[in-house]
Design a protein around this motif. Structure first.
Motif, short mmCIF file in Angstrom:
data_model
loop_
_atom_site.label_atom_id
_atom_site.label_comp_id
_atom_site.label_asym_id
_atom_site.label_seq_id
_atom_site.Cartn_x
_atom_site.Cartn_y
_atom_site.Cartn_z
N SER A 40 -20.67 -11.08 -35.26
CA SER A 40 -21.28 -12.19 -35.67
C SER A 40 -21.26 -13.34 -34.69
CB SER A 40 -20.50 -12.89 -36.90
OG SER A 40 -20.92 -14.22 -37.29
N THR A 41 -21.98 -14.03 -34.60
CA THR A 41 -22.13 -15.06 -33.64
C THR A 41 -21.75 -16.47 -34.23
OG1 THR A 41 -24.62 -15.51 -33.79
CG2 THR A 41 -23.83 -14.15 -31.99
N ASP A 42 -21.89 -16.52 -35.62
CA ASP A 42 -21.69 -17.86 -36.14
C ASP A 42 -20.34 -17.65 -37.38
OD1 ASP A 42 -22.75 -16.49 -38.43
OD2 ASP A 42 -24.22 -17.91 -38.62
N GLY A 43 -19.90 -16.81 -37.37
CA GLY A 43 -18.50 -16.70 -38.13
C GLY A 43 -18.93 -16.50 -39.76
N ARG A 44 -20.28 -16.54 -39.95
CA ARG A 44 -20.79 -16.50 -41.54
C ARG A 44 -21.93 -15.52 -41.83
NH1 ARG A 44 -19.84 -21.51 -39.30
NH2 ARG A 44 -19.14 -23.33 -40.67
N HIS A 45 -22.39 -14.93 -40.90
CA HIS A 45 -23.31 -13.67 -41.26
C HIS A 45 -23.14 -12.58 -40.19
CE1 HIS A 45 -25.60 -17.64 -41.87
NE2 HIS A 45 -26.04 -16.79 -42.95
N TRP A 258 -12.25 -24.93 -38.85
CA TRP A 258 -11.94 -23.53 -39.16
C TRP A 258 -12.67 -22.86 -40.14
CZ3 TRP A 258 -7.77 -22.30 -35.83
CH2 TRP A 258 -7.27 -23.14 -35.08
N LEU A 259 -12.74 -21.52 -40.18
CA LEU A 259 -13.16 -20.84 -41.23
C LEU A 259 -12.10 -19.85 -41.72
CD1 LEU A 259 -16.57 -19.39 -39.72
CD2 LEU A 259 -16.26 -21.49 -41.25
N LEU A 260 -12.12 -19.84 -43.23
CA LEU A 260 -11.24 -18.89 -44.00
C LEU A 260 -11.93 -17.83 -44.52
CD1 LEU A 260 -8.22 -18.23 -45.16
CD2 LEU A 260 -8.99 -20.01 -47.03
N LEU A 261 -11.56 -16.55 -44.21
CA LEU A 261 -12.44 -15.51 -44.81
C LEU A 261 -11.13 -14.71 -45.87
CD1 LEU A 261 -13.57 -15.90 -41.94
CD2 LEU A 261 -14.43 -13.66 -42.36
N TYR A 262 -11.78 -14.30 -46.92
CA TYR A 262 -11.09 -13.61 -47.90
C TYR A 262 -11.86 -12.78 -48.78
CZ TYR A 262 -12.97 -17.89 -49.90
OH TYR A 262 -13.68 -18.88 -50.29
N ASP A 263 -11.38 -11.77 -49.38
CA ASP A 263 -12.19 -10.97 -50.41
C ASP A 263 -11.67 -11.12 -51.65
OD1 ASP A 263 -10.42 -8.66 -51.32
OD2 ASP A 263 -9.84 -8.79 -49.19
N TYR A 264 -12.75 -11.06 -52.62
CA TYR A 264 -12.54 -11.06 -54.00
C TYR A 264 -12.38 -9.58 -54.56
CZ TYR A 264 -14.71 -15.59 -54.21
OH TYR A 264 -15.11 -17.07 -53.99
N PRO A 265 -11.13 -8.92 -54.66
CA PRO A 265 -10.93 -7.65 -54.83
C PRO A 265 -11.31 -6.78 -56.15
CG PRO A 265 -8.78 -8.84 -55.23
CD PRO A 265 -9.78 -9.80 -54.62
N ILE A 272 -16.08 -17.13 -47.71
CA ILE A 272 -15.93 -17.96 -46.55
C ILE A 272 -15.71 -19.25 -46.92
CG2 ILE A 272 -16.51 -18.67 -44.15
CD1 ILE A 272 -17.99 -15.80 -44.31
N SER A 273 -14.78 -19.93 -46.46
CA SER A 273 -14.50 -21.35 -46.78
C SER A 273 -14.46 -21.98 -45.41
CB SER A 273 -13.39 -21.77 -47.48
OG SER A 273 -13.51 -21.33 -49.03
N SER A 274 -14.67 -23.33 -45.35
CA SER A 274 -14.59 -24.08 -43.71
C SER A 274 -13.76 -25.34 -44.24
CB SER A 274 -15.85 -24.43 -43.59
OG SER A 274 -16.90 -25.12 -44.24
N SER A 275 -13.09 -25.75 -43.10
CA SER A 275 -12.04 -27.04 -43.15
C SER A 275 -11.99 -27.64 -41.68
CB SER A 275 -10.85 -26.37 -43.35
OG SER A 275 -9.83 -27.45 -43.49
N THR A 276 -11.83 -29.03 -41.68
CA THR A 276 -11.57 -29.70 -40.54
C THR A 276 -10.15 -29.79 -40.14
OG1 THR A 276 -11.60 -31.79 -41.54
CG2 THR A 276 -13.76 -30.80 -40.61
N ASP A 277 -9.09 -29.53 -41.19
CA ASP A 277 -7.82 -29.65 -40.89
C ASP A 277 -6.94 -28.87 -41.41
OD1 ASP A 277 -7.94 -29.98 -43.77
OD2 ASP A 277 -7.27 -32.11 -43.67
N LEU A 278 -7.51 -27.63 -41.92
CA LEU A 278 -6.82 -26.43 -42.30
C LEU A 278 -6.17 -26.54 -43.76
CD1 LEU A 278 -4.98 -25.05 -39.08
CD2 LEU A 278 -6.61 -23.74 -40.30
N LYS A 279 -6.49 -27.84 -44.40
CA LYS A 279 -5.72 -28.13 -45.87
C LYS A 279 -6.95 -28.14 -46.76
CE LYS A 279 -1.26 -30.10 -43.92
NZ LYS A 279 -0.64 -31.15 -43.89
#
Length: 315
Positions: A40-45, A258-265, A272-279
């Motif tokens: 990916s070049t954008d972290g989302r696709h 930042w981007l947070l990637l996770y799976d729904y098992p 994918i979620s995004s944040s400016t402060d990691l919180k």
């Protein structure tokens, strides 16, 4: 580069009001526990390499892949192998593998990271799940960390453990890294300025506790802790929806943050979620993830490396 394995879970484990465990069947299960890659070049696709088929015929789950300061690519992953008598004597293992080009891999060892640890009854742990590593610039050591449990299932009363190594041949004795007031698995670590952010999965659920299988955050000013759980203001401190696991954190390629990637098992999809402060995190809705991807890790690679991967494994 996203590295992952593929799975659709066969069942969902639940716990009734009496503490009895039972399993709920899920439709169309599958498992391909080998190394997969996407770019990916954008972290989302993300576009899968090799038609979403494995790029290495080596069995593993939860592959964590990163480049060390020496330029060598390393994988640590869930997966026991080696001699049966060694496993009976020293406990479970995790896979350790290396590569110089991301295309050709060598399985270096199956690491008995918990061989020197016993519980009060003298028993070994039952599992080493989702190992990762973090290079400590201050000590010039690699810190490996993972989840283990002495119970009859890896998700019960689980803690995050760690050890250190400089040469990947000798390792310090395993110690508890994170011991929160809940069972914990799937830890991943990021440092921003002078703070270490330990993103992890709370593994609590059932009729008496409620559904609490989700991603949480803990912070410390020291890589070895102690880590303080961040409870926040929303969703009881979980920073991703329920039921999610396998978190990976990366700098946002499009903007500061930042981007947070996770799976729904249990739902066979990724988030994918995004944040400016990691919180404080917000869910990204315009995303594309290869089908059935599970527990990925993210690495930054060069254009030259991406071109070599495309040439080796097709579009």
């Amino acid at each position: 580069m996203l590295t992952y394995f593929r799975q659709r879970y066969p069942t969902r484990v639940e716990v009734d009001k009496n503490g009895k465990t039972f399993e709920v069947p899920l439709p169309d299960p599958m498992l391909d526990d080998r190394l997969h890659m996407a770019l990916s070049t954008d972290g989302r696709h993300w576009t899968a390499l090799n038609g979403n088929q494995p790029v290495w015929d080596q069995h593993m789950r939860d592959p964590f892949l990163h480049r060390g300061p020496d330029g060598l690519w390393r994988i640590v992953a869930t997966g026991s192998n080696g001699k049966k008598e060694d496993r009976e004597k020293y406990g479970p293992t995790c896979l350790y593998a290396t590569s110089t080009d991301l295309i050709h891999w060598k399985a270096e060892a199956y690491l008995h990271l918990m061989k020197d640890v016993r519980n009060e009854s003298g028993a070994l742990v039952r599992n080493i799940w989702a190992p990762e590593f973090f290079y400590d610039e201050a000590t010039k050591e690699y810190m490996l960390f993972w989840s283990s449990s002495f119970e009859d299932a890896g998700w019960k009363k689980s803690r995050l453990w760690y050890c250190k190594t400089k040469d990947w041949k000798t390792f310090t004795k395993a110690r508890v890294l994170f011991n929160p007031p809940y069972s914990v698995i799937d830890g991943t670590l990021k440092k921003d300025k002078n703070t270490y952010y330990l993103v992890h999965k709370e593994e609590e659920f059932g009729a008496t506790t409620g559904e609490r299988r989700g991603i949480r955050l803990a912070t410390s000013n020291n890589i070895e802790g102690p880590y303080e759980v961040f409870y926040g203001d929303l969703n009881k401190g979980q920073i991703a929806p329920t039921i999610t696991e396998g978190p990976s954190v990366m700098p946002d390629p499009l903007k500061a943050g930042w981007l947070l990637l996770y799976d729904y098992p249990m739902a066979d999809r990724y988030g994918i979620s995004s944040s400016t402060d990691l919180k404080q995190w917000g869910i990204e809705t315009d995303i594309v993830i290869p089908p059935d991807a599970r527990h990925g890790s993210v690495s930054r690679i060069t254009v030259k490396e991406a071109e070599a991967l495309r040439k080796a494994f097709g579009k």
